[in-house]
Scaffold this motif. Structure first.
Motif, PDB file in Angstrom:
ATOM      1  N   UNK A  44       0.837  -1.210   0.000  1.00  0.00           N
ATOM      2  CA  UNK A  44       0.000   0.000   0.000  1.00  0.00           C
ATOM      3  C   UNK A  44       0.871   1.259   0.000  1.00  0.00           C
ATOM      4  N   UNK A  45       1.922   1.264   0.811  1.00  0.00           N
ATOM      5  CA  UNK A  45       2.826   2.412   0.839  1.00  0.00           C
ATOM      6  C   UNK A  45       3.493   2.600  -0.522  1.00  0.00           C
ATOM      7  N   UNK A  46       3.896   1.502  -1.133  1.00  0.00           N
ATOM      8  CA  UNK A  46       4.538   1.537  -2.444  1.00  0.00           C
ATOM      9  C   UNK A  46       3.564   2.118  -3.483  1.00  0.00           C
ATOM     10  N   UNK A  47       2.320   1.675  -3.438  1.00  0.00           N
ATOM     11  CA  UNK A  47       1.307   2.185  -4.371  1.00  0.00           C
ATOM     12  C   UNK A  47       1.051   3.672  -4.142  1.00  0.00           C
ATOM     13  N   UNK A  48       1.033   4.099  -2.898  1.00  0.00           N
ATOM     14  CA  UNK A  48       0.820   5.522  -2.592  1.00  0.00           C
ATOM     15  C   UNK A  48       2.004   6.384  -3.018  1.00  0.00           C
ATOM     16  N   UNK A  49       3.197   5.833  -2.955  1.00  0.00           N
ATOM     17  CA  UNK A  49       4.384   6.568  -3.405  1.00  0.00           C
ATOM     18  C   UNK A  49       4.286   6.834  -4.907  1.00  0.00           C
ATOM     19  N   UNK A  50       3.790   5.869  -5.625  1.00  0.00           N
ATOM     20  CA  UNK A  50       3.662   5.993  -7.085  1.00  0.00           C
ATOM     21  C   UNK A  50       2.465   6.818  -7.514  1.00  0.00           C
ATOM     22  N   UNK A  51       1.402   6.795  -6.727  1.00  0.00           N
ATOM     23  CA  UNK A  51       0.146   7.469  -7.078  1.00  0.00           C
ATOM     24  C   UNK A  51      -0.240   8.449  -5.980  1.00  0.00           C
ATOM     25  N   UNK A  52       0.276   9.638  -6.063  1.00  0.00           N
ATOM     26  CA  UNK A  52      -0.016  10.666  -5.055  1.00  0.00           C
ATOM     27  C   UNK A  52      -1.519  10.950  -5.030  1.00  0.00           C
ATOM     28  N   UNK A  53      -2.054  11.150  -3.868  1.00  0.00           N
ATOM     29  CA  UNK A  53      -3.480  11.467  -3.681  1.00  0.00           C
ATOM     30  C   UNK A  53      -4.408  10.417  -4.283  1.00  0.00           C
ATOM     31  N   UNK A  54      -4.072   9.152  -4.105  1.00  0.00           N
ATOM     32  CA  UNK A  54      -4.893   8.061  -4.627  1.00  0.00           C
ATOM     33  C   UNK A  54      -6.092   7.805  -3.717  1.00  0.00           C
ATOM     34  N   UNK A  55      -7.186   7.403  -4.318  1.00  0.00           N
ATOM     35  CA  UNK A  55      -8.380   7.025  -3.558  1.00  0.00           C
ATOM     36  C   UNK A  55      -8.305   5.535  -3.236  1.00  0.00           C
ATOM     37  N   UNK A  56      -9.186   5.087  -2.354  1.00  0.00           N
ATOM     38  CA  UNK A  56      -9.237   3.662  -2.017  1.00  0.00           C
ATOM     39  C   UNK A  56      -9.492   2.836  -3.273  1.00  0.00           C
ATOM     40  N   UNK A  57     -10.389   3.289  -4.125  1.00  0.00           N
ATOM     41  CA  UNK A  57     -10.703   2.543  -5.353  1.00  0.00           C
ATOM     42  C   UNK A  57      -9.472   2.432  -6.257  1.00  0.00           C
TER      43      UNK A  57
END
Length: 137
Positions: A44-57
């Motif tokens: 999840x942290x890795x995904x958030x690093x790649x996608x700033x301001x990502x939603x749960x979906x």
């Protein structure tokens, strides 16, 4: 043998997963416990690093998880100030971003994960070589 899904991380920024025996998979979570996260939370942290301001979906889609699972794993990371939640720029969604602490935890977690992956690979290759040598006798 029971198997468990473990996320894998590539140097070019891709997240994948592999199925490992439960003991091996739990080893990744045990190693990451030292910094207070699990393998899934590291993903999840890795995904958030790649996608700033990502939603749960958006996170759920990237990690091939359902939204409830993503929310369940994000909630404790918000409480520990690793992830920050704020209203998204679109609709009623909430956007999630890494805090500075989250970025540091991600970098440390990736180092721990890679070390565990190298150890698992070495053990697997050693066991395979031993099996081949035994079969050759």
């Amino acid at each position: 043998m029971t198997h468990k899904r473990v996320y894998t991380f590539s140097l070019n920024g891709e997240i994948g997963w592999t199925s490992l025996g439960t003991r091996e998979a739990n080893g990744f979570d045990t190693n990451l416990r030292a910094i207070g996260i699990t393998n899934r939370q590291l993903a999840l942290l890795f995904a958030l690093e790649r996608n700033k301001d990502a939603t749960i979906a958006e996170i759920a889609r990237e990690l091939a998880l359902d939204r409830a699972t993503v929310k369940r794993h994000l909630t404790p990371m918000i409480s520990t100030l690793v992830v920050e939640a704020a209203p998204a720029s679109r609709g009623r969604d909430t956007a999630f971003t890494l805090t500075q602490m989250g970025s540091r935890r991600l970098q440390t977690g990736l180092k721990i994960w890679k070390s565990g992956a190298r150890a698992l690979r070495a053990a697997t290759e050693g066991a395979a070589a031993s099996a081949v040598a035994s079969a050759a006798k």
